[in-house]
Scaffold this active site. Structure first.
Site, PDB file in Angstrom:
ATOM      1  N   CYS A  34       0.834  -1.213   0.000  1.00 50.78           N
ATOM      2  CA  CYS A  34       0.000   0.000   0.000  1.00 50.78           C
ATOM      3  C   CYS A  34       0.861   1.254   0.000  1.00 50.78           C
ATOM      4  O   CYS A  34       0.544   2.246  -0.674  1.00 50.78           O
ATOM      5  CB  CYS A  34      -0.906   0.022   1.230  1.00 50.78           C
ATOM      6  SG  CYS A  34      -2.028  -1.367   1.303  1.00 50.78           S
TER       7      CYS A  34
HETATM    8  C1  BEZ Z   1       0.522  -4.631   1.828  1.00 51.29           C
HETATM    9  O1  BEZ Z   1       0.026  -3.562   1.465  1.00 51.29           O
HETATM   10  O2  BEZ Z   1       1.714  -4.809   1.791  1.00 51.29           O
HETATM   11  C2  BEZ Z   1      -0.368  -5.763   2.284  1.00 51.29           C
HETATM   12  C3  BEZ Z   1      -1.549  -5.491   2.935  1.00 51.29           C
HETATM   13  C4  BEZ Z   1      -2.334  -6.560   3.375  1.00 51.29           C
HETATM   14  C5  BEZ Z   1      -1.930  -7.863   3.143  1.00 51.29           C
HETATM   15  C6  BEZ Z   1      -0.743  -8.116   2.426  1.00 51.29           C
HETATM   16  C7  BEZ Z   1       0.048  -7.041   2.015  1.00 51.29           C
END
Ligand code: BEZ
Length: 220
Positions: A53
Site C-alpha cells: 500500500c
Molecule cells: C501490503 O500492502 O503490503 C499488504 C496489505 C495486506 C496484506 C498483504 C500485504
C-alpha cells in the site's frame, strides 16, 4: 437503497457511483460535490503501515500531473483511523520520495467500504481488498477492478483505461487488445454509412472483416 442508506446489491458498470460523506486527510469529503465535473479514481487499500500500500500511494502521488492532464481526481480509502492516516503520510513521503497529494478516506466505521463492497469476507473479513473504480464526470461507474491484497496495482493500466474511455466517449471507436495511446483503434461495427465513415475517418481505414476495421487514432 435501504433505510440506513446502505446499498446491498453489487455495483455494476453504468451505475451511478453512490454518494457519501466521510472524513479524510483533507477534511470531510462529500463525494459527488468533491468531484463535480471531473473523472475520479476511487480505490481502497487493505491497511495502513503495510508495504504494498505504501508503494501504491507513492506511485499514485507521483502520477498527479498525469491525472491532472486527464481531469481525474484521486481518492483513496482504508478502514483505519484518521490519526493513523496522518502518521502514515510521513512514512510515504520518507520512503517513496513524494508527499501524498490526494485525500485518503478514514473509513473506520466501514460506511463507504460497505457501500462500495470493498470488503470481501472470504478473502479477509476486516481489511478491504484493492478495489478500483473509475467514475466519469456524470458520476457513472465506468470500470471496476479488484486486486488481492498481495498484488500491488498497475497504475499505468489504470491510466490506459482512462485514455481509452475518454477517447471512445468522443469518437466512434473502441480500443483493441493491449492498445496504448497512439496505436491504431477499431471503428465501432454499428457505423456502416460510407459517407459518415469518410467524414469521421479522413485518414482512411483498413477493412479486415466488415466488423473489424482499423484506423489511426483520432485526435481530440
Ligand atoms: C501490503 O500492502 O503490503 C499488504 C496489505 C495486506 C496484506 C498483504 C500485504
Amino acid at each position: 437503497m435501504t433505510k440506513n442508506n446502505m446499498q446491498h446489491f453489487p455495483l455494476r458498470l453504468g451505475d451511478i457511483a453512490p454518494d457519501f460523506q466521510q472524513q479524510s486527510t483533507e477534511g470531510l469529503i462529500s463525494f459527488h460535490a468533491w468531484k463535480t465535473g471531473k473523472w475520479a479514481i476511487f480505490f481502497s487499500h487493505p491497511k495502513n503501515f503495510t508495504p504494498v500500500c505504501t508503494t501504491e500511494l507513492g506511485e499514485a502521488s507521483r502520477l498527479k500531473p498525469e491525472f491532472d492532464r486527464r481531469s481525474v481526481k484521486v481518492l483513496g480509502l482504508s478502514v483505519d483511523h484518521l490519526e493513523d492516516h496522518k502518521k502514515w503520510v510521513g512514512d510515504i513521503q520518507e520512503t517513496q520520495g513524494t508527499a501524498l497529494n490526494f485525500p485518503l478516506l478514514a473509513d473506520d466505521d466501514r460506511k463507504v467500504s460497505s457501500l462500495y463492497d470493498m470488503i470481501h469476507p472470504n478473502a479477509n473479513d476486516t481489511f478491504t481488498v484493492r478495489s478500483v473504480f473509475i467514475i466519469d464526470p456524470q458520476n457513472k461507474i465506468r470500470l471496476i477492478l479488484t486486486y488481492p491484497a498481495s498484488t500491488g496495482r498497475n497504475f499505468t493500466e489504470i491510466l490506459r483505461v482512462i485514455d481509452s474511455l475518454q477517447m471512445t466517449d468522443q469518437f466512434k471507436v473502441a480500443t483493441p487488445v493491449n492498445w496504448k495511446p497512439g496505436d491504431d483503434v477499431i471503428i465501432v461495427p454499428s457505423l456502416q454509412d460510407l459517407e459518415e465513415l469518410k467524414k469521421l475517418f479522413p485518414k482512411g481505414y483498413k477493412t479486415l472483416k466488415p466488423y473489424l476495421r482499423i484506423t489511426p487514432q483520432p485526435k481530440g
